[in-house]
Design a protein around this motif. Structure first.
Motif, PDB file in Angstrom:
ATOM      1  N   ASP A 149       6.382  13.418  53.673  1.00 45.88           N
ATOM      2  CA  ASP A 149       7.672  13.146  54.308  1.00 45.88           C
ATOM      3  C   ASP A 149       7.590  11.863  55.136  1.00 45.88           C
ATOM      4  OD1 ASP A 149       8.793  15.401  53.202  1.00 45.88           O
ATOM      5  OD2 ASP A 149       8.830  16.562  55.063  1.00 45.88           O
ATOM      6  N   PHE A 150       8.747  11.412  55.603  1.00 48.72           N
ATOM      7  CA  PHE A 150       8.848  10.159  56.340  1.00 48.72           C
ATOM      8  C   PHE A 150       9.491  10.379  57.701  1.00 48.72           C
ATOM      9  CE2 PHE A 150       9.328   9.273  51.823  1.00 48.72           C
ATOM     10  CZ  PHE A 150       8.335   8.326  51.625  1.00 48.72           C
ATOM     11  N   ILE A 151       9.096   9.554  58.649  1.00 49.72           N
ATOM     12  CA  ILE A 151       9.832   9.453  59.906  1.00 49.72           C
ATOM     13  C   ILE A 151      10.675   8.193  59.797  1.00 49.72           C
ATOM     14  CG2 ILE A 151       9.637   8.876  62.354  1.00 49.72           C
ATOM     15  CD1 ILE A 151       7.381  10.847  62.570  1.00 49.72           C
ATOM     16  N   MET A 186       7.087   6.620  46.381  1.00 48.86           N
ATOM     17  CA  MET A 186       6.921   7.809  47.193  1.00 48.86           C
ATOM     18  C   MET A 186       8.300   8.415  47.457  1.00 48.86           C
ATOM     19  SD  MET A 186       4.157   6.530  50.095  1.00 48.86           S
ATOM     20  CE  MET A 186       5.169   5.199  50.741  1.00 48.86           C
ATOM     21  N   LYS A 187       8.378   9.720  47.366  1.00 46.88           N
ATOM     22  CA  LYS A 187       9.610  10.433  47.672  1.00 46.88           C
ATOM     23  C   LYS A 187       9.314  11.505  48.704  1.00 46.88           C
ATOM     24  CE  LYS A 187      11.948  10.018  43.234  1.00 46.88           C
ATOM     25  NZ  LYS A 187      12.536  10.751  42.107  1.00 46.88           N
ATOM     26  N   GLY A 188      10.280  11.716  49.591  1.00 44.30           N
ATOM     27  CA  GLY A 188      10.114  12.761  50.588  1.00 44.30           C
ATOM     28  C   GLY A 188      11.330  12.880  51.471  1.00 44.30           C
ATOM     29  N   GLU A 214      13.498   7.591  48.721  1.00 43.67           N
ATOM     30  CA  GLU A 214      12.427   7.082  47.873  1.00 43.67           C
ATOM     31  C   GLU A 214      12.011   5.715  48.391  1.00 43.67           C
ATOM     32  OE1 GLU A 214      11.353   6.200  43.194  1.00 43.67           O
ATOM     33  OE2 GLU A 214      13.300   7.071  43.715  1.00 43.67           O
ATOM     34  N   VAL A 215      10.711   5.537  48.570  1.00 48.80           N
ATOM     35  CA  VAL A 215      10.159   4.282  49.062  1.00 48.80           C
ATOM     36  C   VAL A 215       9.357   3.646  47.937  1.00 48.80           C
ATOM     37  CG1 VAL A 215       8.584   3.230  50.726  1.00 48.80           C
ATOM     38  CG2 VAL A 215      10.056   5.127  51.437  1.00 48.80           C
ATOM     39  N   GLY A 245      -2.114  13.547  60.558  1.00 45.49           N
ATOM     40  CA  GLY A 245      -2.479  14.953  60.431  1.00 45.49           C
ATOM     41  C   GLY A 245      -1.353  15.845  59.956  1.00 45.49           C
ATOM     42  N   VAL A 246      -0.130  15.531  60.365  1.00 42.68           N
ATOM     43  CA  VAL A 246       1.016  16.344  59.960  1.00 42.68           C
ATOM     44  C   VAL A 246       1.480  15.983  58.540  1.00 42.68           C
ATOM     45  CG1 VAL A 246       2.997  15.010  60.845  1.00 42.68           C
ATOM     46  CG2 VAL A 246       3.028  17.493  61.005  1.00 42.68           C
ATOM     47  N   GLY A 247       0.955  14.875  57.987  1.00 45.40           N
ATOM     48  CA  GLY A 247       1.245  14.517  56.599  1.00 45.40           C
ATOM     49  C   GLY A 247       2.290  13.442  56.396  1.00 45.40           C
ATOM     50  N   VAL A 248       2.697  12.759  57.450  1.00 41.12           N
ATOM     51  CA  VAL A 248       3.701  11.699  57.328  1.00 41.12           C
ATOM     52  C   VAL A 248       3.180  10.609  56.383  1.00 41.12           C
ATOM     53  CG1 VAL A 248       4.872   9.847  58.598  1.00 41.12           C
ATOM     54  CG2 VAL A 248       4.765  12.148  59.561  1.00 41.12           C
ATOM     55  N   ALA A 249       3.953  10.293  55.355  1.00 37.04           N
ATOM     56  CA  ALA A 249       3.555   9.270  54.374  1.00 37.04           C
ATOM     57  C   ALA A 249       3.742   7.869  54.924  1.00 37.04           C
ATOM     58  CB  ALA A 249       4.350   9.432  53.088  1.00 37.04           C
ATOM     59  N   ALA A 250       4.767   7.686  55.764  1.00 36.95           N
ATOM     60  CA  ALA A 250       5.058   6.381  56.372  1.00 36.95           C
ATOM     61  C   ALA A 250       6.080   6.578  57.470  1.00 36.95           C
ATOM     62  CB  ALA A 250       5.598   5.394  55.340  1.00 36.95           C
TER      63      ALA A 250
END
Length: 159
Positions: free
Chosen positions: A51-53, A1-3, A117-118, A74-79
């Motif tokens: 995207d990520f926090i 995953m990239k963000g 990148e995760v 809901g906001v789309g955070v991947a992780a």
């Protein structure tokens, strides 16, 4: 995953993630409009799906409200990648399908707005400057829950 990584500090509590005045709502869309409003009232506009926090210690402390991880989803955070997590938040996030990755030292190698990148399979996070850090890999059963979108979907599909 990239963000993109959106960086926050230590002790980000559930009232920062989703302020209490919005607990009358339960749907992802409505909650996402106020996600992280406690520290950045434009977060929902800046954050893109995937995207990520990134945060310091004790992310998700405070009350046990499930609204917080629902807002993140809901906001789309991947992780969410943090030095450590509040225990009940960890469980609530897994239940709704948000991966939480414990990565001590992450705040030293990632800055706000960095692309990262995760690699879930290898348990690594690589920053845009090429630094790599490992995180505690999630067990297979937890990955399966997350891949199904959360505990309820996982249990529905187990029948």
């Amino acid at each position: 995953m990239k963000g993109t990584a959106w960086k926050f500090g230590n002790d980000i509590d559930t009232d920062i993630i989703i302020p209490g005045r919005y607990l009358i709502y339960t749907d992802e869309e409505r909650l996402s409009q106020h996600c992280m409003e406690g520290v950045d009232d434009k977060f929902n506009e800046k954050c893109n799906k995937g995207d990520f926090i990134v945060a310091g210690r004790n992310f998700g402390c405070g009350s046990s409200r499930e609204h917080a991880p629902i807002a993140l989803k809901g906001v789309g955070v991947a992780a969410v990648i943090a030095e450590s997590f509040a225990r009940i938040f960890y469980r609530n996030a897994t239940n709704v399908g948000i991966p939480l990755l414990e990565a001590p030292g992450i705040t030293k190698i990632v800055e706000d707005g960095d692309e990262i990148e995760v690699d879930m399979e290898n348990g690594t996070i690589t920053s845009m400057n090429g630094e790599t850090i490992t995180f505690k890999k999630l067990p297979p059963f937890m990955l399966e829950i997350l891949e199904q979108g959360g505990l309820i979907e996982y249990l529905k599909n187990k029948r």
